[in-house]
Design an enzyme around this catalytic site. Sequence first.
Site, PDB file in Angstrom:
ATOM      1  N   SER B 394       3.186   1.127   3.796  1.00 52.57           N
ATOM      2  CA  SER B 394       4.046   1.889   3.118  1.00 52.57           C
ATOM      3  C   SER B 394       3.826   3.272   3.006  1.00 52.57           C
ATOM      4  O   SER B 394       4.721   4.060   3.193  1.00 52.57           O
ATOM      5  CB  SER B 394       4.281   1.254   1.555  1.00 52.57           C
ATOM      6  N   LEU B 397       4.798   4.818   6.545  1.00 52.71           N
ATOM      7  CA  LEU B 397       6.201   4.995   6.634  1.00 52.71           C
ATOM      8  C   LEU B 397       6.827   6.097   6.191  1.00 52.71           C
ATOM      9  O   LEU B 397       7.736   6.775   6.484  1.00 52.71           O
ATOM     10  CB  LEU B 397       7.014   3.767   6.129  1.00 52.71           C
ATOM     11  N   HIS B 398       6.229   6.857   5.104  1.00 54.01           N
ATOM     12  CA  HIS B 398       6.460   7.849   4.452  1.00 54.01           C
ATOM     13  C   HIS B 398       6.126   9.317   5.210  1.00 54.01           C
ATOM     14  O   HIS B 398       6.668  10.271   4.843  1.00 54.01           O
ATOM     15  CB  HIS B 398       5.840   8.180   3.134  1.00 54.01           C
ATOM     16  N   GLY B 399       5.492   9.079   6.523  1.00 54.03           N
ATOM     17  CA  GLY B 399       4.971  10.285   7.284  1.00 54.03           C
ATOM     18  C   GLY B 399       4.088  11.032   6.692  1.00 54.03           C
ATOM     19  O   GLY B 399       3.098  10.683   5.953  1.00 54.03           O
TER      20      GLY B 399
END
EC number: 2.3.1.250
Lengths: 493, 525
Positions: B394, B397-399
């Site tokens: 997770s 995925l946010h970079g």
Amino acid sequence: MKIYANQSRTMTAWRATSKGHEQQQLPQQQKQQQEAGSSSSSNSSSNNLVATPATSRHCNLHLIVMIILACCTRWLYGLPDGRATCRSVPGLTKDQVELCYKASDVTAAALEGLDMAIRECQIQFQWHRWNCSSLSTKSRNPHASSLLKKGYRESAFAFAISAAGVAHSVARACSQGRLMSCGCDPTINRKTLNKNLRQSLDKEKKQFLQYLETNQILTPEEEKKYERSKIASRWKWGGCSHNMDFGVEYSKLFLDCREKAGDIQSKINLHNNHAGRIAVSNNMEFRCKCHGMSGSCQLKTCWKSAPDFHIVGKVLKHQFRKAILVDQSNLGNGEPVVVLKRARNKKSNGGSGSGSTSPDLDSTDASGGHDDGGTGDSETRRHDELGVERGTRQPSADKNAARMARKLETSLFYYQRSPNFCERDLGADIQGTVGRKCNRNTTTSDGCTSLCCGRGHSQVIQRRAERCHCKFQWCCNVECEECHVEEWISICN
Amino acid sequence: MDYQYFEEESDYIDLDEEEEDDDVVTAGSLDHRFGQPNGEEDYYFGGDDVEEELVVDGHGVLELAGRLLESLQSCVQPSVLQVMQYVAPMLLLCLLCRLLCLLYSQRRRLTSLAPLHLFHFACGLIILQITVGYRLLLLLLLAAVGYLLLQLLRLGRRGAQVLAVLTVGSQFLYELLIWRRRSDWPQLRGIQMVVNMKLISLGFDLTASGQLQARIPGPFAYLGYIYSPATCALGPWVSFGCYMDCLVPRNSWLVSLRRLLPNVVICVLAVTVSNCVAPALSDFFGDSSHFLVMYWDALSVRSSHYFVGMMAQALLVASDQRLDGATKESDMLGPLISQPWRIEWPRSISSLVRSWNIPMHEWLKRYIYAPCKPTASTSRGRILVVVLSTYLVSSLLHGMDLRIYLVLISLAFLAEGESLLRRQLASLLNACITANLCPGKERCRYSHCPSKRRLNSLSYWLARLTNLAFTALAIFHLAYLGVVLLGDDLEVGEDGDSFLWHWQQAGYLSHYIGLGTFVLYLFIS
């Protein structure tokens, strides 16, 4: 003759009761009261009550209780803090003091703006011979300085940054909700705010003079009536404008009322105030807030806010370096001469760039820039057009003139050459550079050769304590060690 | 004698200002003291003196409320206007797309689904043009790269895993490539995250049985799925199957319009709290309590999350798009993306995490947690590793956002520690104080259940108080972790430790509480 004596005595007694808080004059007042009491035993009951409030045996308990309550009330409430600020700042004009009484919270913010302006001025000029130290006197009013009564370039900067500081601080206080006067009242037109203020002040002054001319005692009923009429004529802020508009308008209202004479000094001071306010309003910056899932930035909401005042200081410092000298001899010579001067100067400057400016052209533009009437501007423009048509000049001259007009609006004007600020001259509020700290290794304005005016410098050891090795202590303090630093610094002789 | 009289007159004239000032003070006080009704009304409505005196007398709360209200008015109006500039075009485009799809599906037999995909793609492009402007070209380029990566699915299950790794890795590659213009990226990060989740879910769905069991969707279907107007700008993730099921709208217009209005109203309320109320309260409590400053700043971040979530819910309702998962839709709001009532008053950190972003929770549960979860051996260490892996994915995925990593990893430790401790305490005390909500009276397997006992029972109140204590602790963790996300991402570069300032001020208390939770759990078991 007797009637006149009685009136003067009762006026004296009234003044004595009204000035009960001044303890220095108590013996004189007691003497006057005793004399009045002894000499007017046969007067009417009203005079008797007013003249001898404490020593008469015939007063009832109600009167004594009333007087005690009045005295306690007076000492209990006193003056609000905002009103106390109005008296503690010397150098304010009568209009400024009256404006301070009417809107004391806004004026407190304005005075904070003046403090901020002085501090920013000291930051911008900390390595110059003149470092704004003469503006930070005991009072909070930089306009009390003798330097601002001159037409130097430094005075122009001081006027501009003061106006910018007032506008910035009032706008910020308004957005923070600290001002009661900063409200929305659509019934009053904002454009007539200044005129409305003048009218209300004149009306109150006339009423007070009327009461004074009748030469009678103000009874409590008349005092209430006077107070009620004063409140009814009191002005209110109008409109729902942006906060910066409020700050700019109050800065204009508070600072431009000092310059009432029509001479070159007042006109140039008004222009420099205007340039300072433009430096704030032209540098408004957008601040955005991000909205998104988990703190991301998928959408933004933005609003305009006042810039950091250090940016305004930099802009005005840049304008200070490019300030324009105004030739005094070209002002006040009448409209036809000004028009002819303008046409002639345009012809001579047609081929040159916008950077080079002559004093004559500046003076004409300076006088033109201060014209507030629309008809005046249109007449001046007609003259310009006629001049252009007569001479059949190039169309680029109009573009140069427009660009020049826009450029001059934000420029600083001065009309006197600056002194060198080297020697101490307290009469002119010049502190000199003796004892100033300078940089030995450079040749710019902070170098010892330039800052000390060739008098030389000496090296001394400076010791100071700094906080170092800061560490976080559980829970929850930060403790630092104290480090002693010694270094050689250069000081002007 | 005449000379003496003249002198007195001159004294009187010279003291104009002082007498005027004394008149003001004396008259005001006299009127106030002797209770003149007309005078009081005049002074109260018009006079500054009376107002200032009233402030001193103790009416400061009313005055402060008036000033706060006035300050909010200057903030609420521009915020609402800007929000309407976003919401209105998005809703209109979603409704337009729905209308076009409905007309096309009713006109003739469905010979081809390509026009439906094209309607979705066109409306999505217009929405992205409105929100991100010229950066739309960059998004289209990334979509083309994603479609090329999708061809890896021919390799089967392994290809899907390679697709997932390359998709997440390319996110970092994009950020590094446009590092000099990284101010553009925070707005694109959220959009690209949803695109990556769609790609990964598409890969795993098509290779569920180990081999490519269906044909790779064509370009029109792919673009319609990636840039559907309901989900392209604000999320959330929907699976490809769910997108195909909702290609033709089914709900009536009346139901959708009835659900749209509450979503829009909550949108406006959320942005008002986020922009105006929470910063004002944070400034108001700035001197009294650091926890209150953290709480209001974190509330600003959460309100921003609710605002975008409610806006995305409005877009889903307008497009008649349903979400995956077994959770039922709300009759008033439609499909739910987040549940603010469970976040602001959480039972535990675990329930808080599940209610934060329900579609993303569904995605992580379906594609990360479920494949890694062991079925036979239920060792606690392995469960902990799986949970941490889920949180790590997770985060990725946010970079490249260090704040997200810190918040999510801290959240993982806090949630898992609390869950383990409460489960152990529930076993020991035989009471319903677990992290998850207990079922009803019949199926509760503990003897001290609030639903099983009556109100006058002592164990009822003890269980309630214990749960209330854990709720208060969760609220503190929420304020502690959420405050780091306040502010722009670019502040990290300017001040390296500015976003950790609040944690330093709080003494890293939440982290120590989490550590204490683990120690207490190990001590009990």
